[in-house]
Design a protein around this motif. Structure first.
Motif, PDB file in Angstrom:
ATOM      1  N   SER A 472      53.276  57.644 -43.581  1.00 18.28           N
ATOM      2  CA  SER A 472      54.608  57.729 -44.193  1.00 18.28           C
ATOM      3  C   SER A 472      54.690  58.868 -45.200  1.00 18.28           C
ATOM      4  O   SER A 472      55.573  59.712 -45.126  1.00 18.28           O
ATOM      5  CB  SER A 472      54.963  56.425 -44.909  1.00 18.28           C
ATOM      6  N   CYS A 473      53.748  58.881 -46.165  1.00 25.58           N
ATOM      7  CA  CYS A 473      53.858  59.888 -47.226  1.00 25.58           C
ATOM      8  C   CYS A 473      52.796  60.966 -47.126  1.00 25.58           C
ATOM      9  O   CYS A 473      52.819  61.933 -47.897  1.00 25.58           O
ATOM     10  CB  CYS A 473      53.800  59.221 -48.604  1.00 25.58           C
ATOM     11  N   GLY A 474      51.847  60.838 -46.196  1.00 24.20           N
ATOM     12  CA  GLY A 474      50.860  61.893 -45.998  1.00 24.20           C
ATOM     13  C   GLY A 474      49.650  61.800 -46.918  1.00 24.20           C
ATOM     14  O   GLY A 474      48.746  62.626 -46.845  1.00 24.20           O
ATOM     15  N   GLU A 475      49.600  60.773 -47.790  1.00 25.57           N
ATOM     16  CA  GLU A 475      48.477  60.629 -48.722  1.00 25.57           C
ATOM     17  C   GLU A 475      47.155  60.445 -47.954  1.00 25.57           C
ATOM     18  O   GLU A 475      47.035  59.599 -47.076  1.00 25.57           O
ATOM     19  CB  GLU A 475      48.743  59.418 -49.633  1.00 25.57           C
ATOM     20  N   LEU A 476      46.165  61.282 -48.319  1.00 25.56           N
ATOM     21  CA  LEU A 476      44.844  61.205 -47.704  1.00 25.56           C
ATOM     22  C   LEU A 476      43.924  60.425 -48.632  1.00 25.56           C
ATOM     23  O   LEU A 476      43.881  60.691 -49.825  1.00 25.56           O
ATOM     24  CB  LEU A 476      44.313  62.632 -47.507  1.00 25.56           C
ATOM     25  N   LYS A 524      49.938  54.837 -52.653  1.00 25.99           N
ATOM     26  CA  LYS A 524      50.961  55.691 -53.259  1.00 25.99           C
ATOM     27  C   LYS A 524      52.368  55.189 -52.951  1.00 25.99           C
ATOM     28  O   LYS A 524      53.202  55.058 -53.857  1.00 25.99           O
ATOM     29  CB  LYS A 524      50.786  57.122 -52.743  1.00 25.99           C
ATOM     30  N   CYS A 525      52.648  54.863 -51.673  1.00 29.92           N
ATOM     31  CA  CYS A 525      54.032  54.531 -51.305  1.00 29.92           C
ATOM     32  C   CYS A 525      54.163  53.122 -50.736  1.00 29.92           C
ATOM     33  O   CYS A 525      55.234  52.710 -50.306  1.00 29.92           O
ATOM     34  CB  CYS A 525      54.584  55.540 -50.309  1.00 29.92           C
ATOM     35  N   SER A 526      53.035  52.376 -50.697  1.00 32.16           N
ATOM     36  CA  SER A 526      53.026  50.992 -50.225  1.00 32.16           C
ATOM     37  C   SER A 526      53.377  50.796 -48.752  1.00 32.16           C
ATOM     38  O   SER A 526      53.564  49.681 -48.293  1.00 32.16           O
ATOM     39  CB  SER A 526      53.968  50.109 -51.061  1.00 32.16           C
TER      40      SER A 526
HETATM   41 ZN    ZN Z   1      51.906  56.527 -48.394  1.00 32.10          ZN
END
Ligand code: ZN
Ligand code: ADP
Ligand code: ZN
Length: 778
Positions: A472-476, A524-526
């Motif tokens: 969704s947000c690209g967090e690695l 980060k974005c759940s």
């Molecule tokens: Zn995320």
């Protein structure tokens, strides 16, 4: 006025990180027994420590110089090795005590740590070697022997020498017969120290060298002449101390399977004939029983194999046999550079381009570079062999400092495999739906299976590993202590559905071993769209198992195999119990697997994306090496290279097997950008728990180097940085670096010395390592 007092002084390397040896007074009673290489007991502050004498001289004693306490028996480093160690320490700006430690046998290192009292030191001597009986065939001619006796005699002759216990294994009760053969002068018996090394567990029949090919013959002859010249110049220098003893360096450039190892074997035999010893360095991974057996088959058991599976005791025994001159060939990974070989005349570095010859911690030396120094210090010969020479070595040859010997064709007239590119931008996925297993590669595997031949699939994991990313947000998912991505692993059992994270999935940091469970939701974005990214060997193995359910698949990488396991897996491949071998860098090294006819490179691009000026060189070497695994037997091989980047010159030249084309192009680029081999570099790595402190320290070092740069010719010493390191944080320590670059070795050295001098002024919580001629820039 006082006369300056002169006294006998010993410079002693101590096992502490002091830059220099310390000077001690030599008391009258120790007199002549204090010589370079001897171990001595001395005081350091309130402690008693064991050091190694690196020099003895007359001179004015430093204030408060203390006397040596004792000279210790037992181990003593040969004089020439002591000189070599000093030069190495000076070149790398490394503490002499730590460099000397590299050359001490292991039992001794333990003793040295434990020593408080002299008695403890008998530790090293206390390892009493177990003796076994060996027999050796004589030249006497036999008459009328009984059948058993003549069998035993023939067996011993085939091996030269061997332990009696091995005859018992082969013939049952053999002692009585052996005794008779000894009485009749056909065998001689001697006692030797027991050999318990797993590499020497089996008996190997003696082989005879094959008739060399023309290029092999030319290479052998050139090396032979150089070795003979060594001996000649030695005779010359016996006449006067001033006559020069120059060594020679060779670059043996031969495609994989061209018979380089045969050339090494011949060179060693020549050296032996001339009474000279040999050190042969191989990459750790190449040190397999297969290779060792080839040396044993030629030279019997008179070969010391120094490898990591040896116990301290075995290593100690080996060290003693070498320094006593009982064995005159040492084979091993980079640390074999320090083997105490008597009368060294030849140093060979196989796969000289391999980056494992560079030690990346402690004393950061490059065993390939130092092997040239070590050979030449003895007026000896250095042979650097590779299918894909490093640009450094190639440039040595082009500038006339090394002589090039070429083996352009495979020894057994096999064709080089046909290499084709699979352009992943246009070629879609195969039936598995996974783009990393393209339709072309899928079909090629199918065909190879149908022909009952073997495939190797190579997955470059350097800079590429299954990681966990939020879609969704690209967090690695990254390590909280280091700034690198975490790698996904499956905790239990064989991965069969590794594409799903599952409850047993864990993430691991390959830098600090930090481990965590995969979070069910993105921190980060759940979002719950947390998914695996990339493709590891584990996942590829699982995908293949699904796509080819009847194929027998094996995997080779650091997770499943180390040391002896590697050989077990390779033995299964050799005996054709495996159809598809999936692996990392481990599969690219010099294994000779005759039934492999297909090599698939899953992701040629991974090696190119590393932020290092050597990325192209590494990628090229890797592709050529892995391609060389195909078609080593009677059937021709083929190679498929999957890439999103087919125009890249490293890939283009690799596909055409055009090593010279690649080297020309790459040398041109390096010259333009003033990178090695057209310049030399020194890298200061600075780290601290406190970011500001690390940054200030880096600035201090850069300032010290810039002062040197200002005094010389403009631009003759570049100081780059301070800069944040490419991996900015590891184990919570913030990392910075300063890079020096110069075309002049002397200028570079002055800059590096200036940084080295500045270290003393830094807070003690800052760590600094200076890497001269760095290889890994991360
Ligand atoms: Zn995320
Ligand atoms: P490299 O070390 O260059 O990869 P090797 O020395 O391992 O090559 O040789 C490859 C294969 O060719 C080996 O099986 C070796 O026994 C064989 N070989 C080498 N030289 C000859 C020769 N002159 N005649 C026949 N076979 C040879
Ligand atoms: Zn970490």
């Amino acid at each position: 006025m006082d006369e300056p007092v002169s006294a006998r002084l010993a410079d002693v390397a101590l096992p502490v990180p002091l830059p220099r040896a310390l000077s001690y007074l030599v008391p009258e009673k120790l007199g002549e027994s204090v010589t370079p290489g001897r171990r001595v007991l001395c005081t350091l502050g309130s402690r008693r420590v064991v050091g190694v004498v690196v020099g003895v001289r007359e001179g004015e004693p430093p204030p408060a110089a203390k006397p040596l306490l004792e000279v210790l028996d037992g181990i003593s480093l040969p004089n020439d090795l002591v000189v070599f160690l000093q030069r190495l320490a000076s070149y790398y700006l490394a503490p002499i005590g730590e460099v000397v430690r590299l050359a001490l046998p292991p039992a001794d290192r333990e003793a040295e740590r434990a020593v408080e009292e002299l008695t403890l030191f008998s530790n090293a001597k206390g390892i009493a070697p177990r003796k076994v009986q060996w027999v050796t065939a004589t030249d006497a001619v036999e008459t009328s022997l009984k059948e058993k006796a003549s069998h035993i005699l023939a067996f011993v002759r085939a091996h030269g020498s061997l332990p009696v216990s091995r005859l018992e294994e082969q013939f049952g009760a053999a002692r009585a017969t052996v005794k008779k053969l000894v009485e009749r002068g056909l065998l001689t018996m001697s006692e030797r120290e027991a050999q318990r090394d797993p590499f020497f567990a089996e008996t190997i029949a003696q082989d005879s060298p094959p008739e060399p090919t023309e290029p092999q013959r030319a290479a052998m002859l050139a090396i032979e002449r150089a070795l003979e010249a060594t001996v000649e110049s030695e005779k010359e220098s016996d006449k006067g101390p001033d006559s020069k003893r120059a060594g020679s360096t060779f670059l043996l450039h031969g495609v994989t399977g061209s018979g380089k190892t045969e050339v090494y074997l011949r060179a060693i035999a020549t050296a032996k004939k001339l009474g000279k010893g040999t050190i042969m360095l191989v990459p750790e991974i190449a040190l397999t029983p297969q290779l060792v057996n080839r040396f044993r088959a030629r030279f019997g058991d008179e070969v010391a194999v120094l490898h990591s599976a040896l116990t301290a005791r075995e290593r100690f025994d080996m060290w003693k046999r070498l320094s006593a001159g009982e064995v005159d060939v040492a084979i091993g990974a980079r640390s074999a550079l320090f083997a105490p070989i008597r009368n060294l005349g030849l140093v060979i570095v196989d796969e000289e381009h391999d980056s494992s010859f560079k030690q990346e911690e402690g004393v950061r030396y490059h065993a390939r570079d130092m092997s040239i120094l070590r050979a030449h210090m003895h007026g000896g010969v250095c042979v650097l062999g590779s299918a894909t020479p490093s640009l450094e070595t190639e440039q040595l040859a082009r500038s006339g400092k090394a002589q090039k010997l070429a083996l352009p064709d495979r020894a057994r007239a096999q064709e080089m495999p046909k290499v084709s590119i699979v352009d992943l931008r246009n070629i879609g996925a195969g039936p598995t739906g996974d783009r990393k297993l393209s339709i072309l590669l899928h079909r090629a595997i199918e065909e190879t299976l149908a022909k009952k031949e073997q495939s190797i699939l190579f997955l470059n994991r350097r800079g590429f590993a299954p990681s966990v990313r939020c879609e969704s947000c690209g967090e690695l998912s990254s390590c909280p202590q280091c700034t690198v991505a975490l790698t996904f692993h499956k905790k239990y059992g064989r991965a069969t559905e590794a594409d799903e994270i599952g409850p047993n999935g864990i993430m691991r940091c390959h830098w600090c071993d930090y481990e965590a469970k995969v979070p069910p939701r993105c921190p980060k974005c759940s979002s719950d769209r947390v998914a695996l990214e990339g493709l590891g060997t584990e996942k590829l193995e699982a995908t293949l198992a699904e796509a080819f359910p009847t194929a027998r698949i094996a995997r080779l990488d650091r997770d499943v195999a180390s040391g002896k396991d590697v050989e077990k897996i390779l033995a299964r491949v050799r005996s054709r119990e495996v159809d598809i071998l999936v692996g990392t860098q481990m599969v690219t090294k010099g294994h000779d697997l005759p039934h492999v006819t297909l090599v698939g490179v899953i992701n040629a691009d991974a090696a190119l994306s590393i932020p290092d000026f050597r990325a192209s060189e590494r990628a090229f070497q890797l592709l050529v090496q892995v391609a060389g695994r195909a078609g080593r037997g009677d059937s021709p091989g083929r190679v498929l290279v999957q890439t999103y980047n087919p125009e890249h010159h490293a890939i283009q030249f690799a596909v055409r097997h055009d090593v010279h084309g690649f080297i020309d192009r790459e040398l041109r680029d390096r010259r333009e950008l003033m990178y090695p081999p057209f310049s030399r570099m020194a890298l200061a790595r600075i780290d601290s728990l406190d970011e500001g402190e690390a940054q200030n320290a880096a600035a201090e070092l850069a300032k010290a180097a810039r002062e040197v740069a200002r005094t010389g010719e403009l631009g003759s010493l570049d100081v780059l940085g301070p800069a944040v390191a490419p991996i900015a944080k590891v184990r919570n320590r913030f990392r910075f670096r300063v890079m020096l670059r110069s075309a002049s070795r002397e200028r570079l050295r002055l800059g590096a010395l200036a940084m080295h001098g500045a270290i003393a002024r830094l807070p003690r919580t800052v760590r600094v390592a200076i890497d001269v001629d760095p290889v890994g820039l991360l």
